[in-house]
Scaffold this motif. Structure first.
Motif, mmCIF file in Angstrom:
data_model
loop_
_atom_site.group_PDB
_atom_site.id
_atom_site.type_symbol
_atom_site.label_atom_id
_atom_site.label_comp_id
_atom_site.label_asym_id
_atom_site.label_seq_id
_atom_site.Cartn_x
_atom_site.Cartn_y
_atom_site.Cartn_z
ATOM 1 N N PRO A 213 41.380 46.515 39.720
ATOM 2 C CA PRO A 213 39.920 46.500 39.846
ATOM 3 C C PRO A 213 39.235 45.734 38.713
ATOM 4 C CG PRO A 213 40.774 48.695 40.311
ATOM 5 C CD PRO A 213 41.921 47.900 39.769
ATOM 6 N N HIS B 30 29.045 47.999 44.019
ATOM 7 C CA HIS B 30 30.344 48.670 44.092
ATOM 8 C C HIS B 30 31.009 48.810 42.735
ATOM 9 C CE1 HIS B 30 29.751 48.183 48.395
ATOM 10 N NE2 HIS B 30 30.751 49.012 48.582
ATOM 11 N N MET B 31 30.406 48.223 41.711
ATOM 12 C CA MET B 31 30.843 48.481 40.335
ATOM 13 C C MET B 31 30.195 49.751 39.798
ATOM 14 S SD MET B 31 30.608 44.575 38.853
ATOM 15 C CE MET B 31 31.066 44.993 37.159
ATOM 16 N N ARG C 217 39.949 41.909 39.078
ATOM 17 C CA ARG C 217 39.179 41.274 40.153
ATOM 18 C C ARG C 217 37.707 41.104 39.791
ATOM 19 N NH1 ARG C 217 42.444 44.142 45.169
ATOM 20 N NH2 ARG C 217 44.137 42.599 45.173
ATOM 21 N N SER C 218 37.216 41.907 38.869
ATOM 22 C CA SER C 218 35.851 41.687 38.389
ATOM 23 C C SER C 218 35.790 40.526 37.399
ATOM 24 C CB SER C 218 35.301 42.961 37.736
ATOM 25 O OG SER C 218 35.940 43.227 36.502
#
Length: 236
Positions: A74, A106-107, A77-78
């Protein structure tokens, strides 16, 4: 300079056993703008999908000082902003605002920060006035810029683009070139557009048959027509 991407001895084979990456190693530093070129089937797209963790091979990938592992996906991917060739693969919300806000929401960011990020990302791609437009009504060039904004709103460490100039008319292509030139972010761009490479990217990584066959200054590589012809590339 600070390393943004470090790839060491990366291997990947598809389920049928066909090798796609055969020991790829390279480093990108903060502020680098690098073209990734080579013929179809060279392994460029496979490499980009590895950097984002969509595909997983054998070898080491670090984004900043963070090793790419399943547990870190996660966060990775950010940090790795991947923009696909077809913007319709990236735009799925009714409005431009909702598309660009999707990632920050969604963060788990607070609403005021989401709004700030959307406004900043749209300003970066010169699309602020499109905030309330319907995404599917935009031109291809406009969609590509919005797709970039959806990634920039995540505040990535690196922007990775797949064939950004494909399908654009001359005006939209020039707008995109100016945009990419002005964006202050580390960038890896896969493209067959050698005029784009010559104009924007001081460094080229050339791939062929799953290997990096050259990683050097663009001007130096473009002078060697024998090398270009051997690896399916045209002098611009």
């Amino acid at each position: 300079m600070t390393n943004i991407v470090s790839v060491r001895d990366l291997h990947f084979s598809y389920p049928d056993g066909r090798p796609a990456l055969c020991g790829v190693s390279f480093t990108l530093c903060e502020g680098d703008k690098v073209a990734l070129v080579g013929p179809n089937g060279a392994g460029k797209s496979t490499l980009m999908l590895q950097l984002n963790g969509i595909l997983s091979g054998r070898g080491d990938i670090e984004i900043g000082n963070l090793r790419l592992t399943r547990d870190n996906l996660p966060v990775i991917r950010s940090k790795v902003g991947l923009v696909f060739q077809n913007p319709d693969d990236q735009l799925f919300s009714p409005t431009v605002f909702e598309d660009v806000a999707f990632g920050p929401l969604h963060m788990g960011l607070p609403e005021d920060e989401v709004f700030r990020r959307v406004d900043g990302a749209l300003e970066s791609v010169r699309m602020s006035s499109y905030r309330d437009r319907l995404s599917h009504h935009l031109s291809v060039g406009e969609k590509k810029r919005i797709a970039i904004a959806t990634v920039l709103s995540m505040h990535p460490s690196i922007l990775i683009l797949d064939e950004p100039s494909a399908g654009l008319d001359p005006r939209a292509r020039r707008t995109l070139i100016n945009l990419l030139r002005d964006l202050p972010i580390t960038m890896l761009v896969s493209t067959h557009d050698m005029r784009l490479v010559e104009e924007l990217f001081p460094r080229m990584i050339v791939m062929d048959e799953g290997l990096i066959v050259a990683d050097s200054g663009t001007k130096k590589i473009l002078k060697d027509e024998t090398f270009l012809n051997a690896h399916g590339l045209e002098k611009p």
